[in-house]
Design a protein around this motif. Structure first.
Motif, PDB file in Angstrom:
ATOM      1  N   LEU A 128       0.828  -1.198   0.000  1.00 21.95           N
ATOM      2  CA  LEU A 128       0.000   0.000   0.000  1.00 21.95           C
ATOM      3  C   LEU A 128       0.867   1.254   0.000  1.00 21.95           C
ATOM      4  O   LEU A 128       0.583   2.222  -0.721  1.00 21.95           O
ATOM      5  N   GLN A 129       1.933   1.248   0.784  1.00 22.73           N
ATOM      6  CA  GLN A 129       2.818   2.407   0.841  1.00 22.73           C
ATOM      7  C   GLN A 129       3.390   2.718  -0.535  1.00 22.73           C
ATOM      8  O   GLN A 129       3.387   3.877  -0.983  1.00 22.73           O
ATOM      9  N   THR A 130       3.864   1.698  -1.235  1.00 24.21           N
ATOM     10  CA  THR A 130       4.491   1.935  -2.535  1.00 24.21           C
ATOM     11  C   THR A 130       3.462   2.318  -3.591  1.00 24.21           C
ATOM     12  O   THR A 130       3.700   3.213  -4.414  1.00 24.21           O
ATOM     13  N   ALA A 131       2.304   1.657  -3.587  1.00 25.77           N
ATOM     14  CA  ALA A 131       1.260   2.000  -4.551  1.00 25.77           C
ATOM     15  C   ALA A 131       0.761   3.426  -4.318  1.00 25.77           C
ATOM     16  O   ALA A 131       0.628   4.218  -5.268  1.00 25.77           O
ATOM     17  N   TYR A 132       0.482   3.761  -3.077  1.00 24.77           N
ATOM     18  CA  TYR A 132      -0.017   5.095  -2.745  1.00 24.77           C
ATOM     19  C   TYR A 132       1.013   6.163  -3.105  1.00 24.77           C
ATOM     20  O   TYR A 132       0.695   7.175  -3.744  1.00 24.77           O
ATOM     21  N   GLY A 133       2.267   5.939  -2.738  1.00 21.85           N
ATOM     22  CA  GLY A 133       3.306   6.919  -3.031  1.00 21.85           C
ATOM     23  C   GLY A 133       3.589   7.051  -4.517  1.00 21.85           C
ATOM     24  O   GLY A 133       3.850   8.150  -5.020  1.00 21.85           O
ATOM     25  N   SER A 134       3.546   5.936  -5.236  1.00 18.86           N
ATOM     26  CA  SER A 134       3.795   5.985  -6.678  1.00 18.86           C
ATOM     27  C   SER A 134       2.734   6.811  -7.391  1.00 18.86           C
ATOM     28  O   SER A 134       3.034   7.589  -8.305  1.00 18.86           O
ATOM     29  N   LEU A 135       1.471   6.643  -6.987  1.00 16.76           N
ATOM     30  CA  LEU A 135       0.389   7.366  -7.652  1.00 16.76           C
ATOM     31  C   LEU A 135       0.342   8.831  -7.246  1.00 16.76           C
ATOM     32  O   LEU A 135       0.001   9.697  -8.068  1.00 16.76           O
ATOM     33  N   THR A 136       0.683   9.136  -6.000  1.00 15.39           N
ATOM     34  CA  THR A 136       0.598  10.519  -5.529  1.00 15.39           C
ATOM     35  C   THR A 136       1.896  11.279  -5.796  1.00 15.39           C
ATOM     36  O   THR A 136       1.904  12.261  -6.548  1.00 15.39           O
ATOM     37  N   GLY A 138       4.873   9.991  -7.206  1.00 17.73           N
ATOM     38  CA  GLY A 138       5.556   9.644  -8.445  1.00 17.73           C
ATOM     39  C   GLY A 138       4.835  10.080  -9.696  1.00 17.73           C
ATOM     40  O   GLY A 138       5.475  10.481 -10.679  1.00 17.73           O
ATOM     41  N   LEU A 139       3.495  10.015  -9.699  1.00 19.86           N
ATOM     42  CA  LEU A 139       2.736  10.262 -10.926  1.00 19.86           C
ATOM     43  C   LEU A 139       1.725  11.399 -10.814  1.00 19.86           C
ATOM     44  O   LEU A 139       1.270  11.893 -11.849  1.00 19.86           O
ATOM     45  N   ASP A 140       1.332  11.799  -9.609  1.00 23.14           N
ATOM     46  CA  ASP A 140       0.322  12.834  -9.434  1.00 23.14           C
ATOM     47  C   ASP A 140      -0.918  12.510 -10.266  1.00 23.14           C
ATOM     48  O   ASP A 140      -1.467  13.364 -10.970  1.00 23.14           O
ATOM     49  N   LEU A 141      -1.358  11.246 -10.174  1.00 26.31           N
ATOM     50  CA  LEU A 141      -2.484  10.786 -10.995  1.00 26.31           C
ATOM     51  C   LEU A 141      -3.778  11.460 -10.561  1.00 26.31           C
ATOM     52  O   LEU A 141      -4.027  11.636  -9.370  1.00 26.31           O
ATOM     53  N   ARG A 142      -4.598  11.801 -11.562  1.00 24.43           N
ATOM     54  CA  ARG A 142      -5.860  12.477 -11.292  1.00 24.43           C
ATOM     55  C   ARG A 142      -7.034  11.682 -11.867  1.00 24.43           C
ATOM     56  O   ARG A 142      -6.866  10.874 -12.781  1.00 24.43           O
ATOM     57  N   ALA A 143      -8.210  11.961 -11.346  1.00 25.42           N
ATOM     58  CA  ALA A 143      -9.432  11.345 -11.857  1.00 25.42           C
ATOM     59  C   ALA A 143      -9.586  11.660 -13.340  1.00 25.42           C
ATOM     60  O   ALA A 143      -9.301  12.774 -13.782  1.00 25.42           O
ATOM     61  N   ALA A 159      -2.395  -3.717  -6.371  1.00 26.86           N
ATOM     62  CA  ALA A 159      -2.709  -2.646  -5.422  1.00 26.86           C
ATOM     63  C   ALA A 159      -2.805  -1.306  -6.131  1.00 26.86           C
ATOM     64  O   ALA A 159      -3.707  -0.499  -5.840  1.00 26.86           O
ATOM     65  N   THR A 160      -1.897  -1.059  -7.060  1.00 28.04           N
ATOM     66  CA  THR A 160      -1.923   0.209  -7.782  1.00 28.04           C
ATOM     67  C   THR A 160      -3.177   0.319  -8.639  1.00 28.04           C
ATOM     68  O   THR A 160      -3.793   1.388  -8.725  1.00 28.04           O
ATOM     69  N   ALA A 161      -3.557  -0.783  -9.269  1.00 26.21           N
ATOM     70  CA  ALA A 161      -4.786  -0.775 -10.071  1.00 26.21           C
ATOM     71  C   ALA A 161      -5.988  -0.445  -9.196  1.00 26.21           C
ATOM     72  O   ALA A 161      -6.865   0.350  -9.581  1.00 26.21           O
ATOM     73  N   ALA A 162      -6.056  -1.038  -8.014  1.00 26.97           N
ATOM     74  CA  ALA A 162      -7.186  -0.779  -7.117  1.00 26.97           C
ATOM     75  C   ALA A 162      -7.232   0.682  -6.682  1.00 26.97           C
ATOM     76  O   ALA A 162      -8.297   1.308  -6.680  1.00 26.97           O
ATOM     77  N   LEU A 163      -6.077   1.239  -6.332  1.00 25.45           N
ATOM     78  CA  LEU A 163      -6.036   2.633  -5.903  1.00 25.45           C
ATOM     79  C   LEU A 163      -6.377   3.570  -7.058  1.00 25.45           C
ATOM     80  O   LEU A 163      -7.074   4.580  -6.870  1.00 25.45           O
ATOM     81  N   ALA A 164      -5.881   3.256  -8.249  1.00 24.30           N
ATOM     82  CA  ALA A 164      -6.129   4.113  -9.405  1.00 24.30           C
ATOM     83  C   ALA A 164      -7.595   4.096  -9.798  1.00 24.30           C
ATOM     84  O   ALA A 164      -8.191   5.141 -10.109  1.00 24.30           O
ATOM     85  N   ARG A 165      -8.206   2.924  -9.801  1.00 26.65           N
ATOM     86  CA  ARG A 165      -9.634   2.833 -10.108  1.00 26.65           C
ATOM     87  C   ARG A 165     -10.442   3.570  -9.041  1.00 26.65           C
ATOM     88  O   ARG A 165     -11.432   4.239  -9.351  1.00 26.65           O
ATOM     89  N   ASP A 212      -1.670   8.954 -19.926  1.00 26.30           N
ATOM     90  CA  ASP A 212      -1.259  10.086 -19.108  1.00 26.30           C
ATOM     91  C   ASP A 212      -0.143   9.708 -18.140  1.00 26.30           C
ATOM     92  O   ASP A 212       0.718  10.534 -17.820  1.00 26.30           O
ATOM     93  N   ALA A 213      -0.183   8.471 -17.669  1.00 25.72           N
ATOM     94  CA  ALA A 213       0.767   8.034 -16.646  1.00 25.72           C
ATOM     95  C   ALA A 213       1.057   6.550 -16.820  1.00 25.72           C
ATOM     96  O   ALA A 213       0.219   5.797 -17.311  1.00 25.72           O
ATOM     97  N   ALA A 214       2.254   6.144 -16.428  1.00 28.43           N
ATOM     98  CA  ALA A 214       2.629   4.732 -16.486  1.00 28.43           C
ATOM     99  C   ALA A 214       3.512   4.405 -15.298  1.00 28.43           C
ATOM    100  O   ALA A 214       4.376   5.205 -14.910  1.00 28.43           O
TER     101      ALA A 214
END
Length: 324
Positions: A128-136, A138-143, A159-165, A212-214
């Protein structure tokens, strides 16, 4: 206490189950009675001899653990309190989580409360730590954005797929095995992709301008192709090395990076998973409104089997060790 000890880098036979003294309490550190621990590629790299820096072999591996506080002198934590611990030298500079007790600095400990089984809790902290940090970070992913996950059937991929969805993004994720495409779809991936070594073309058939992000979880062998799947001003975050390769020889940025594509990296610590974030997702796991993907459990005496499975990629998802 029982603990798994890595005597020196090498084959799985170098992982030995031993009886060791319980570590003595010390001010500023927390002794945790470990109930479960996640297995990570970091420990595979340690066993294979890829770890950077001096490692004091023999050592108890394990960069994360969950359990209850057993002793925490001069600390705000109380005995019996549920906690997670991760990173900061665990299993590298000092003994880690593959044991019935572990002793870690207070700053690496995150308290929580949950009635979930330890087998479930053990799969959460570092992933969770790595998925959350990567998306926020590392990638600043947005809706509304599109995300490609290179290495989708890893624990971190799920985990990253779940957080991103959950964030409202459209998710594309890869697997090298055709029989895992349906598994990706079952875990919320909008566009599962069979990875034949070159997926940028497949991605652009789905998202013509590029994603947008990978998130790159395989390593440097696939990084150029992942970069080619991103749009101009898109971002690729390097956060994993499933291939056990993480350096780029003779790196020339202008020749390596597609014009206008941004490359970042992420590698976090316990402080990068705030306690409220951990608690929120544990509560949602308990409520059945959030899932981190499949898990596979092993006892301490089965740790060699777990490492074989991790090294040979015979299981999909998170591997969890149980002490009881």
């Amino acid at each position: 206490m029982r603990a798994v000890v890595l005597t020196e880098p090498g084959p799985v036979d170098n992982l030995e189950l031993r009886d060791l003294p319980v570590p003595a309490p010390r001010p500023g550190w927390v002794r945790i009675a470990v109930r479960a621990f996640g297995l990570n590629r970091s420990e595979l790299h340690l066993r294979l001899g890829f770890a950077e820096g001096a490692v004091p072999y023999p050592i108890v591996p394990g960069i994360e653990a969950v359990g209850v506080v057993d002793a925490a002198p001069h600390s705000d934590l109380e005995p019996g309190q549920q906690v997670a611990a991760m990173m900061g030298g665990m299993g590298r500079a000092f003994d880690g989580g593959y044991a019935e007790y572990t002793l870690v600095p207070r700053e690496q400990v995150v308290p929580f409360r949950s009635d979930l089984p330890w087998a479930v809790l053990g799969a959460v902290p570092e992933t969770l730590q790595t998925a959350y940090g990567s998306l926020t970070t590392g990638l600043d992913l947005r809706a509304g954005q599109t995300l490609l996950i290179r290495g989708g059937t890893s624990a971190l991929g799920y985990a990253t797929a779940a957080l991103a969805r959950d964030l409202g993004a459209t998710v594309l994720a890869t697997t090298r095995r055709r029989d895992r495409l349906d598994t990706l779809a079952d875990h919320g991936v909008d566009h599962p992709i069979l990875d034949d070594g070159a997926v940028a073309g497949q991605v652009r058939k789905i998202v013509p301008e590029g994603v947008d992000a990978a998130l790159e979880l395989v390593g440097t062998p696939t990084l150029p192709d992942t970069l080619a799947a991103a749009r101009v001003h898109g971002t690729v975050c390097f956060a994993g090395m499933l291939s056990n390769e993480w350096t780029v020889p003779n790196f020339y940025p202008i020749g390596y990076l597609p014009t206008g594509v941004r490359l970042t990296a992420y590698g976090g610590e316990a402080r990068d998973l705030p306690a409220p974030v951990l608690q929120r997702y544990l509560d949602r796991l308990a409520a059945g409104t959030f899932h981190l993907g499949p898990t596979h459990t092993y006892g301490l005496a089965e740790i060699r089997d777990a490492h074989r499975a991790m090294e040979e990629n015979t299981v999909s998802g998170k591997l969890v060790g149980l002490t009881g």
